[in-house]
Design a protein around this motif. Structure first.
Motif, PDB file in Angstrom:
ATOM      1  N   UNK A 163       0.894  -1.215  -0.026  1.00 18.56           N
ATOM      2  CA  UNK A 163      -0.043   0.169  -0.076  1.00 18.56           C
ATOM      3  C   UNK A 163       0.666   1.304  -0.082  1.00 18.56           C
ATOM      4  N   UNK A 164       0.647   2.012  -0.944  1.00 17.40           N
ATOM      5  CA  UNK A 164       1.288   3.526  -1.031  1.00 17.40           C
ATOM      6  C   UNK A 164       0.566   4.347  -0.001  1.00 17.40           C
ATOM      7  N   UNK A 165       1.442   5.473   0.400  1.00 14.57           N
ATOM      8  CA  UNK A 165       1.080   6.409   1.309  1.00 14.57           C
ATOM      9  C   UNK A 165      -0.442   6.859   1.337  1.00 14.57           C
ATOM     10  N   UNK A 166      -0.897   7.436   0.362  1.00 19.69           N
ATOM     11  CA  UNK A 166      -2.293   8.210   0.220  1.00 19.69           C
ATOM     12  C   UNK A 166      -3.359   7.028   0.517  1.00 19.69           C
ATOM     13  N   UNK A 167      -3.192   5.936  -0.210  1.00 23.50           N
ATOM     14  CA  UNK A 167      -4.164   4.771   0.051  1.00 23.50           C
ATOM     15  C   UNK A 167      -4.170   4.395   1.287  1.00 23.50           C
ATOM     16  N   UNK A 168      -3.110   4.211   1.849  1.00 24.95           N
ATOM     17  CA  UNK A 168      -2.979   3.860   3.483  1.00 24.95           C
ATOM     18  C   UNK A 168      -3.696   4.989   4.293  1.00 24.95           C
ATOM     19  N   UNK A 169      -3.325   6.072   3.936  1.00 19.65           N
ATOM     20  CA  UNK A 169      -3.863   7.249   4.866  1.00 19.65           C
ATOM     21  C   UNK A 169      -5.341   7.446   4.620  1.00 19.65           C
ATOM     22  N   UNK A 170      -5.794   7.203   3.250  1.00 19.54           N
ATOM     23  CA  UNK A 170      -7.348   7.267   3.062  1.00 19.54           C
ATOM     24  C   UNK A 170      -8.006   6.216   3.738  1.00 19.54           C
ATOM     25  N   UNK A 171      -7.501   4.904   3.817  1.00 20.32           N
ATOM     26  CA  UNK A 171      -8.163   3.797   4.370  1.00 20.32           C
ATOM     27  C   UNK A 171      -8.242   4.023   5.891  1.00 20.32           C
ATOM     28  N   UNK A 172      -7.264   4.686   6.367  1.00 22.28           N
ATOM     29  CA  UNK A 172      -7.467   4.808   8.104  1.00 22.28           C
ATOM     30  C   UNK A 172      -8.303   6.281   8.058  1.00 22.28           C
ATOM     31  N   UNK A 173      -8.191   7.147   7.242  1.00 20.77           N
ATOM     32  CA  UNK A 173      -9.011   8.420   7.484  1.00 20.77           C
ATOM     33  C   UNK A 173     -10.312   8.049   7.719  1.00 20.77           C
ATOM     34  N   UNK A 174     -10.932   7.164   6.697  1.00 26.15           N
ATOM     35  CA  UNK A 174     -12.327   6.641   6.771  1.00 26.15           C
ATOM     36  C   UNK A 174     -12.721   6.307   8.299  1.00 26.15           C
ATOM     37  N   UNK A 175     -11.854   5.903   9.201  1.00 23.09           N
ATOM     38  CA  UNK A 175     -12.267   5.465  10.412  1.00 23.09           C
ATOM     39  C   UNK A 175     -11.636   6.437  11.607  1.00 23.09           C
ATOM     40  N   UNK A 176     -11.349   7.599  10.824  1.00 20.87           N
ATOM     41  CA  UNK A 176     -10.955   8.592  12.022  1.00 20.87           C
ATOM     42  C   UNK A 176      -9.496   8.230  12.492  1.00 20.87           C
ATOM     43  N   UNK A 177      -8.510   7.839  11.764  1.00 26.70           N
ATOM     44  CA  UNK A 177      -7.232   7.405  12.201  1.00 26.70           C
ATOM     45  C   UNK A 177      -6.172   8.138  11.115  1.00 26.70           C
ATOM     46  N   UNK A 178      -4.813   8.019  11.508  1.00 33.32           N
ATOM     47  CA  UNK A 178      -3.976   8.268  10.670  1.00 33.32           C
ATOM     48  C   UNK A 178      -2.496   7.198  11.119  1.00 33.32           C
ATOM     49  N   UNK A 179      -1.492   7.197  10.367  1.00 38.95           N
ATOM     50  CA  UNK A 179      -0.445   6.631  10.517  1.00 38.95           C
ATOM     51  C   UNK A 179       0.562   7.581  10.910  1.00 38.95           C
ATOM     52  N   UNK A 180       0.391   8.953  10.141  1.00 42.04           N
ATOM     53  CA  UNK A 180       1.375  10.005  10.437  1.00 42.04           C
ATOM     54  C   UNK A 180       2.554   9.825  10.039  1.00 42.04           C
TER      55      UNK A 180
END
Lengths: 531, 531
Positions: A163-180
């Motif tokens: 998984x690339x950065x934007x895809x990873x963050x989008x999947x997390x953001x949908x649940x209210x999270x970030x890897x940062x």
């Protein structure tokens, strides 16, 4: 579509303004736009693939060429001049761990080396074919990008590692999270790539480096599957995660990674502060780091970088206004820009920002508000597109980075810039060098230097320019007691200097470790440890 | 003088009050004071040493006996019963790296195994002789305790690795610094020991585990000297520090360690908060950790530990007053005590404390002020002396600890306590088990359980009780997905369960790593990895 011989998406162009062109011409002389080889010609020049067919493997010349190299300057030179001396014989696209295993078995049966391929953003030569005598299978992880599980209670998420950065963050953001985790390569680089190169993101001050974020996962190795369970911490022997972190594909392929996530910050902002000179700025950032304020970013540009950035950003009139205003406040010629980021709950972030600005003020730092910070945030992944624009005007941009303890930070910076400035004297060329401290720790800082120099347009001559520059600045890093890489990894380009910090015993220990997982030595041979 | 068969200094006695004796008698039945073997008898029972003389080696029976074992319960049983089956054949006392090398060479020439000896505080069986057929040299690091350098700018201090906790802190305090590493064994355990067992201190929430504090150093190995330079961070391949952390003496001896230090905190305080029940308390500590407040400690006792601690502390009348007051505020039978520590600049520590108490209040936590916290601080290294007192009354105290992700914390705690409670049914004995979460992370927590059970007075019978208890609780740890140790290391006692978390490949990788540094396998054989 992704550029095959430059950075990023070919729909995105970041122009080099007239002022910026003048700025470079004044410092380096006028540039001449080089002639690029065509994609078709570069494909046609590839020797035919030598692997038998496999349902997961694409052996077309187009795909092989697109996986032949990364984003280092020698990689660019090879691509731009159509001098790709060797490409993988095929590119496998697994969709699950089982298919990774099947591809590793396919490589073994065919006596092929394996080069794991994440986002193709390496700037240290992780992706090239080292030994053209053996067939090579590239394994492209881009189809493995799903979030497999999310544990809100433990704040853990497991992803397929391609998984690339934007895809990873989008999947997390949908649940209210970030890897940062936001390295400059964020748009293309992958979770697995971050792990094996020990990557660091721009906001690591809050979120940690990938070493702190990687909680466990799965690695497919020639010797079998390594499953690393997640624990909050453990004293049970040597940490298996640390065998994978920094392994650069030498022991296997990370197929799944569980990462420590955070709730999306309530507040996030970036703030520019200018200091009258380097010494005051340096003291301020060291004190900021050692005060352990909960900031998310500290990024300090030296005077040359500050001027260069303001010029390259365009908006000459606004910049002149800003500079006039700053001069009145004591920040003239030698001024240095510090970017401060805060992220998190308002109740923590705002007091931390307040404390940081107060401390900066005591070192005569001048806060210019959020405008420049907001601009930095918007362009944080776009500045790298300037490499394309500069090239089109006949200039190469390259970078090196290291990290050193505080007493040696200035010495490292000056040593690197001096080495760069003098590196091309023999060919009568100048180098424009500037530096920022990209990551700040209580113990020291990373030192990240950028070099601009003219392209001659001749492949061999420009390779030689790069080689000289790289050798001189690497020697300067070592002389200043720095690590050969703080965030880019070793690959091929940094390998000659690795033994100076690891020692003979350390090098042997790494080799012994990799051999255990990869007895035939087929995993990314020649990278990290010279053959 | 240091007790040879119990904890700590023989000038320090912590008594078991009448109330505490009644408390244990009620739960376990009356204890019978066992008969200890004498030091002289235990010395006389040792076989003669088999090593030739060496100027740095003390081969007296007294010294050999004092280095034969550690502080685990089976170690105690052997010492108390004079059943020390084997001791090192001599104990070397090096004063510098060169002498460590000379002792390693002496061992090699004489075909001897080497057992590194720090503070002798291992509770996992790191120190015993495994193979009595080969001579054994213990290397006692206690003469290597100087601070070698202090770098205020980088906040780094280099020590000879045999330095024990109080000595290390005193040397730093003289300059206004602290390491902040306070394991319960602090009074005797050493810097080198902390590193090789991946130790964690009580205030790791602020200062980090030893993994975060250990910046580099020197390791003398049979294959040569491994020097690990300090960097604030690095992406240059596998981190050599991580080969040493958790190596438990299997690859060499840490002679010097550079650690990341902090300025002495302006403010430090500890605060007791009581919650009505476990569930509320657990939710509160998880939220506290995930809010990333800059606290220095979170330590949550379950209901049984809370009651046990209040009883064992004596002061029955005060405790009754406190309990009455708490009952009025909703904290009755099942109440759980949380200890909160804050350390640092006042401007950061006090708002963090305020925020933490506010969050606790929202979970019905009742703050009882600093009195209990201050008492905890004063006794933080004295509670362990209760082991001696309990033994004298015929009770054994043992502990296990693990760490698990949040969703499995309660399951792990209940599983461990249940396993312990039932472990000695066959011999008709009860076990009093209680637990605290000693270290809290955003991802999960360490689970630290204490067991009290009666001694039979018979060596074999008591070893069997311990073995049964250890097996059952270790199985419960594994069943709950916990690591076999969060802070004590593996040694011999936890080795049977290690492969369940590392996997076959992980075990082989560790073995390959150690073999590289110690080709003859003479360094602490049998520890960590079973032979």
């Amino acid at each position: 579509m992704r550029r095959w011989n430059g950075w990023g998406d070919d729909g995105i162009d970041v122009a080099l303004g007239v002022e910026a062109q003048d700025f470079l011409a004044e410092r380096l002389g006028p540039g001449t736009a080089p002639q690029d080889a065509s994609f078709d010609a570069a494909c046609a020049a590839l020797a035919p693939g030598r692997l038998p067919p496999h349902p997961l493997v694409d052996a077309s010349a187009q795909t092989r060429l697109r996986h032949a190299l990364g984003q280092s300057l020698p990689d660019w030179l090879r691509l731009r001049h159509g001098r790709v001396h060797a490409a993988p014989d095929g590119v496998g696209y697994p969709e699950c761990s089982e298919q990774v295993r099947s591809l590793l078995a396919f490589a073994a049966v065919n006596g092929a080396d394996v080069i794991p391929y994440g986002g193709g953003t390496s700037v240290a030569g992780h992706l090239g074919v080292m030994d053209a005598a053996r067939p090579v299978l590239s394994i492209d992880m881009s189809r493995m990008r799903a979030m497999v599980s999310l544990d809100r209670e433990a704040q853990l998420a497991t992803f397929c590692a391609g998984v690339a950065g934007p895809d990873l963050e989008a999947q997390l953001r949908a649940h209210g999270y970030t890897l940062g985790h936001f390295p400059q390569s964020f748009e293309y680089s992958t979770l697995g790539g971050w792990v094996v190169t020990r990557s660091s993101g721009q906001q690591s001050l809050r979120y940690g480096r990938i070493e702190q974020l990687f909680a466990g996962g799965r690695v497919e190795t020639p010797a079998g599957t390594l499953d690393i369970p997640t624990f909050p911490a453990s004293s049970a022997g040597v940490d298996l995660r640390e065998m994978v972190l920094g392994s650069e594909g030498r022991l296997g392929i990370v197929t799944h990674a569980t990462v420590r996530i955070s709730r999306l910050p309530q507040h996030e902002s970036f703030h520019a502060v200018f200091f009258p000179d380097w010494e005051r700025a340096l003291n301020a950032v060291r004190e900021l780091a050692q005060a352990r304020l909960p900031l998310s970013m500290l990024r300090l540009s030296n005077a040359v970088e500050t001027t260069t950035m303001l010029t390259l950003a365009g908006h000459a009139k606004l910049v002149r206004l800003l500079e006039g205003w700053l001069r009145l406040r004591g920040c003239g010629e030698g001024k240095c820009m510090l970017m401060i980021g805060v992220s998190g709950d308002r109740a923590q972030a705002l007091p931390a920002l307040h404390a940081a600005l107060g401390l900066a003020r005591r070192h005569r730092g001048v806060h210019v508000g959020r405008g420049l910070g907001e601009r930095w945030r918007r362009n944080r992944f776009r500045n790298v597109y300037l490499r394309n624009a500069a090239w089109a005007h006949g200039y190469a941009i390259d970078t090196v980075e290291t990290a050193v303890d505080w007493p040696r930070v200035t010495q490292a910076m000056e040593g690197i810039e001096r080495a760069a400035a003098n590196a091309l004297h023999a060919s009568g060329e100048r180098v424009h060098a500037y530096t920022h401290l990209s990551h700040i720790y209580p113990q020291g800082a990373s030192v990240y230097s950028t070099f601009v120099f003219r392209l001659s347009g001749d492949f061999e001559a420009d390779m030689l320019r790069w080689r000289r520059l790289k050798d001189r600045v690497s020697e300067a890093i070592v002389a200043a007691g720095g690590t050969i890489s703080h965030q880019h990894g070793v690959g091929v380009d940094h390998a000659p200097w690795l033994e100076l910090e690891k020692g003979e015993l350390g090098m042997k220990a790494m080799a012994a470790l990799f051999r255990q997982f990869d007895p035939d030595g087929r995993m990314n041979p020649g990278k990290l440890l010279a053959p």
